[in-house]
Design a protein around this motif. Structure first.
Motif, short mmCIF file in Angstrom:
data_model
loop_
_atom_site.label_atom_id
_atom_site.label_comp_id
_atom_site.label_asym_id
_atom_site.label_seq_id
_atom_site.Cartn_x
_atom_site.Cartn_y
_atom_site.Cartn_z
N ILE A 151 0.87 -1.19 0.00
CA ILE A 151 0.00 0.00 0.00
C ILE A 151 0.90 1.23 0.00
O ILE A 151 1.81 1.34 0.83
N SER A 152 0.65 2.14 -0.93
CA SER A 152 1.58 3.26 -1.12
C SER A 152 0.90 4.61 -0.97
O SER A 152 -0.30 4.74 -1.17
N PRO A 153 1.71 5.64 -0.68
CA PRO A 153 1.20 7.01 -0.60
C PRO A 153 1.34 7.73 -1.94
O PRO A 153 1.74 7.13 -2.93
N SER A 180 -2.14 5.09 -3.95
CA SER A 180 -2.90 6.13 -3.25
C SER A 180 -4.06 6.58 -4.13
O SER A 180 -3.92 6.68 -5.36
N GLU A 181 -5.17 6.92 -3.51
CA GLU A 181 -6.32 7.43 -4.24
C GLU A 181 -6.04 8.83 -4.83
O GLU A 181 -6.75 9.30 -5.70
N TRP A 182 -4.96 9.49 -4.36
CA TRP A 182 -4.62 10.82 -4.88
C TRP A 182 -3.82 10.71 -6.18
O TRP A 182 -3.86 11.62 -7.02
N GLY A 228 3.24 5.24 4.37
CA GLY A 228 2.24 6.29 4.51
C GLY A 228 2.35 6.95 5.87
O GLY A 228 3.42 6.93 6.50
N SER A 229 1.25 7.50 6.33
CA SER A 229 1.28 8.28 7.57
C SER A 229 1.35 7.37 8.80
O SER A 229 0.92 6.21 8.76
N THR A 230 1.83 7.93 9.88
CA THR A 230 1.91 7.18 11.15
C THR A 230 0.49 6.83 11.63
O THR A 230 0.26 5.74 12.14
N GLU A 250 6.53 1.90 6.89
CA GLU A 250 7.43 3.00 6.50
C GLU A 250 6.61 4.27 6.65
O GLU A 250 5.79 4.60 5.79
N LEU A 251 6.82 4.99 7.76
CA LEU A 251 5.88 6.06 8.13
C LEU A 251 6.51 7.46 8.05
O LEU A 251 7.50 7.65 7.37
N GLY A 252 5.91 8.39 8.77
CA GLY A 252 6.29 9.79 8.64
C GLY A 252 7.63 10.12 9.29
O GLY A 252 8.27 9.29 9.92
N GLU A 384 5.16 18.67 14.53
CA GLU A 384 4.36 17.88 13.59
C GLU A 384 5.06 17.80 12.24
O GLU A 384 5.72 18.75 11.82
N GLU A 385 4.87 16.67 11.56
CA GLU A 385 5.43 16.55 10.21
C GLU A 385 4.78 17.62 9.34
O GLU A 385 3.56 17.79 9.34
N THR A 386 5.60 18.37 8.59
CA THR A 386 5.05 19.44 7.75
C THR A 386 4.76 18.91 6.34
O THR A 386 3.69 19.13 5.79
P1 NAD Z 1 -1.82 7.94 4.18
O1 NAD Z 1 -1.42 7.16 5.37
O2 NAD Z 1 -3.01 8.81 4.30
O3 NAD Z 1 -2.14 6.96 2.96
C1 NAD Z 1 -1.19 6.05 2.43
C2 NAD Z 1 -1.91 4.90 1.76
O4 NAD Z 1 -2.59 4.13 2.75
C3 NAD Z 1 -2.97 5.29 0.75
O5 NAD Z 1 -2.90 4.36 -0.32
C4 NAD Z 1 -4.27 5.14 1.53
O6 NAD Z 1 -5.38 4.87 0.71
C5 NAD Z 1 -3.95 3.95 2.41
N1 NAD Z 1 -4.66 3.89 3.69
C6 NAD Z 1 -4.88 4.90 4.57
N2 NAD Z 1 -5.49 4.43 5.68
C7 NAD Z 1 -5.64 3.11 5.50
C8 NAD Z 1 -6.20 2.05 6.30
N3 NAD Z 1 -6.71 2.29 7.51
N4 NAD Z 1 -6.18 0.80 5.80
C9 NAD Z 1 -5.64 0.53 4.59
N5 NAD Z 1 -5.11 1.47 3.78
C10 NAD Z 1 -5.11 2.75 4.24
O7 NAD Z 1 -0.52 8.74 3.74
P2 NAD Z 1 -0.32 9.76 2.54
O8 NAD Z 1 -0.91 11.06 2.90
O9 NAD Z 1 -0.72 9.11 1.27
O10 NAD Z 1 1.28 9.88 2.53
C11 NAD Z 1 2.00 10.80 3.27
C12 NAD Z 1 2.68 10.13 4.45
O11 NAD Z 1 3.51 9.06 3.98
C13 NAD Z 1 3.62 11.08 5.17
O12 NAD Z 1 3.43 10.93 6.55
C14 NAD Z 1 5.00 10.59 4.76
O13 NAD Z 1 6.03 10.87 5.68
C15 NAD Z 1 4.78 9.11 4.62
N6 NAD Z 1 5.81 8.49 3.79
C16 NAD Z 1 6.71 7.66 4.39
C17 NAD Z 1 7.72 7.09 3.64
C18 NAD Z 1 8.73 6.18 4.27
O14 NAD Z 1 9.42 5.48 3.53
N7 NAD Z 1 8.88 6.16 5.58
C19 NAD Z 1 7.79 7.35 2.26
C20 NAD Z 1 6.86 8.20 1.70
C21 NAD Z 1 5.86 8.76 2.46
#
Ligand code: NAD
Length: 536
Positions: A151-153, A180-182, A228-230, A250-252, A384-386
């Motif tokens: 699952i990717s951002p 990501s849906e975006w 994605g996000s924490t 792999e989070l924020g 907070e993460e910006t």
């Molecule tokens: P997000 O967590 O909102 O979404 C990421 C993905 O997860 C999307 O595909 C979304 O549809 C899916 N998702 C969200 N909630 C879910 C759930 N409960 N169950 C299943 N899927 C779910 O994050 P975002 O806004 O797309 O990305 C930005 C974040 O990603 C920032 O915090 C950034 O630091 C982090 N990030 C981390 C890394 C890393 O390698 N550590 C790399 C890139 C981005």
């Protein structure tokens, strides 16, 4: 090729999340690119059925055969890089150079790295066997685990799809991927697979939002790699726990950069500006907290301001085409630019100084590169993460204070330390609680496919890339081969004499001094004789 961007300021920016239909827009203009329906439950189930069927084939291939498949992707990326950059730019609004370097270069590099090293990393490994277990042999097998869910951002939509996918595939797994849906990049991965001739069925792409993500987890993949996000990482781990699915998160981040007074100011300031503003600051490892030794602080802030003001950005020249010469692109997601704006306004209201930037271009997703000082603890931007093109700078007095400030964050993803004194820089690198540190460079560890990547604290856990990445998608199976011994002394029957001999053996092996081997052999022979006489 560069396209002229026709700005339509009246159109609301980006994805409409209120409906179950995903609406994807060009962040530079607000224009709708396409819509996508959320998948039905049947489609989600089918994706996993197909991935399970594909897994049976992928696991049967040799590592070399899988690598040969990835070389087809490499050829396609090389031959179609402009088309790929166009697609990524259209959905993310990022600068072309960011797209080429971060989304194409990195994918080619991981393929190249695995091509040269994966066979060795996934080969059966011999490990030592203690003399007490003689004549057995011990090995480790790295085996595929099953269909994995990725699952990717939206910030690196191709990089964070392809690199985990390629890693999982090389390790012998099939993949279900949810973008990501975006930034779904509708059809792009399918096109890459089909036109490159890469193995059919090994990767299933399922488009959708969070609910689709949740439904995919309920299909019980063998593993989840979530980027994605924490906040979402916590939810995913909670859901995965119900099915005992292993997760890698792999989070924020809120990455620190520490600059000592002996660093080259011009080069270091250029590094800070790139580290903070690349990909419009929408990088998990972007520099968000810059700490500069007080002796060089005023000159450093001035150098940063001058360099930031030279950056090209749509807020300075709206709608300009990007032929690879735009430094900082638009922001990808509407909600994210609002978050950045809110943090900057909060900092301003609480007394921060904005040296340059600070105000979004109205009705756009263009936030100008921004430099802020006079940060205090009460400001959101301090903690907070910006995730936007905003750099905050604070002075420090001593090495200890620099380490304390760097560690004063719930996150621990990446960091950088700048000093001519390499002993000091490496000492500080060790003291920072984080997953990656670049010394006298910034965001550099991610540039090497041989280095594992991942975080600590609330930035997540697990490592992908490098040998650790391949192993994280493997069942690490321990093997012991016994082709020589007859009866084992620790098998039944237990006797008083055996107990006493075991006690002596234990002393001989672990407390036997320089003659431990001789003593071990003597007791071992007695044990063997005892076992021969006392069998079940
Ligand atoms: P997000 O967590 O909102 O979404 C990421 C993905 O997860 C999307 O595909 C979304 O549809 C899916 N998702 C969200 N909630 C879910 C759930 N409960 N169950 C299943 N899927 C779910 O994050 P975002 O806004 O797309 O990305 C930005 C974040 O990603 C920032 O915090 C950034 O630091 C982090 N990030 C981390 C890394 C890393 O390698 N550590 C790399 C890139 C981005």
């Amino acid at each position: 090729m560069p396209d002229q961007v026709a700005v339509n300021p009246t159109i609301p920016m980006q994805t409409d999340t209120a409906t179950s239909e995903i609406v994807v827009r060009d962040p530079r203009t607000g224009n709708v690119l396409y819509t996508l329906p959320e998948p039905s439950d049947v489609e989600i189930e089918r994706a996993f059925q197909e991935a399970r069927q594909a897994f049976a084939k992928v696991r049967g291939m040799s590592v070399r055969e899988r690598l040969d498949e990835t070389l087809k992707l490499k050829r396609f990326f090389l031959d179609n890089k402009e088309m790929i950059v166009d697609r990524v730019v259209q959905e993310t609004g990022k600068a072309r150079t960011d797209a080429l370097v971060s989304e194409v270069f990195t994918v080619l590099d991981i393929i190249d790295y695995y091509d040269k090293h994966a066979e060795r990393h996934l080969a059966d490994a011999k490990v030592p066997t203690p003399v007490i277990l003689w004549p057995k042999k011990s090995k480790i097998y790295y085996e595929p685990i099953g269909p994995v869910l990725i699952i990717s951002p939206w910030n690196y939509p191709l990089n964070l799809a392809m690199i985990p996918m390629i890693t999982a595939f090389v390790a012998g797994n099939s993949i279900v991927f949810k973008p990501s849906e975006w930034t779904p990049l509708k059809g792009l991965i399918e096109e890459i697979i089909e036109k490159s001739g890469f193995m059919k069925g090994a990767v299933k792409v399922v488009y959708g939002g969070k609910d689709t993500g949740r439904k995919l987890i309920d299909q019980r993949p063998a593993k989840i790699l979530f980027t994605g996000s924490t906040r979402a990482g916590r939810q995913i781990m909670e859901q995965a726990a119900k099915h005992l699915i292993p997760v890698e998160l792999e989070l924020g981040g809120k990455d620190p950069m520490v600059v000592f007074d002996d660093a080259d100011i011009d080069r270091t300031a250029a590094g800070a500006v790139w580290g903070a503003m690349t990909n419009s600051g929408q990088t998990c490892t972007s520099v968000e907290r810059l700490f500069v030794h007080e002796r060089v602080y005023p000159q450093f802030v001035e150098a940063l301001k001058q360099k930031i003001e030279k950056l090209s950005h749509p807020s300075r020249d709206r709608g300009r085409p990007d032929a690879g010469d735009l430094d900082v692109g638009s922001m990808t997601a509407r909600f994210q630019i609002e978050k950045v704006e809110d943090q900057v306004n909060d900092a301003k209201a609480k007394g921060a100084t904005v040296h340059t930037g600070g105000t979004r271009t109205e009705d756009s997703q263009d936030f100008p590169p921004t430099l802020i000082t006079d940060i205090t603890d009460e400001m959101k931007i301090a903690h907070e993460e910006t995730f936007g093109p905003v750099l905050t700078v604070q002075p420090f007095k001593s090495e200890d204070e620099a380490v304390r400030l760097a560690n004063d964050s719930p996150y621990g993803l990446s960091a950088s330390v700048w000093s001519k004194d390499i002993d000091r820089a490496t000492r500080v690198a060790r003291a920072i609680e984080t997953g990656n540190v670049s010394i006298n460079n910034v965001l550099a560890t991610q540039g090497n496919s041989a280095l594992p990547f991942g975080g600590t604290k609330e930035s997540g856990f697990g490592r992908y890339k490098g040998p650790h990445g391949l192993h994280s998608f493997s069942n690490i199976k321990s093997i012991m081969i016994d082709s020589g011994s007859k009866y084992e002394p620790h098998w039944f029957p237990y006797t008083k004499e055996k107990y006493s001999l075991f006690s002596k053996l234990l002393d001989a092996v672990y407390d036997g001094g320089p003659l431990w081997l001789l003593k071990t052999i003597q007791v071992g022979m007695k044990l063997e004789a005892h076992v021969k006489k006392n069998k079940l």
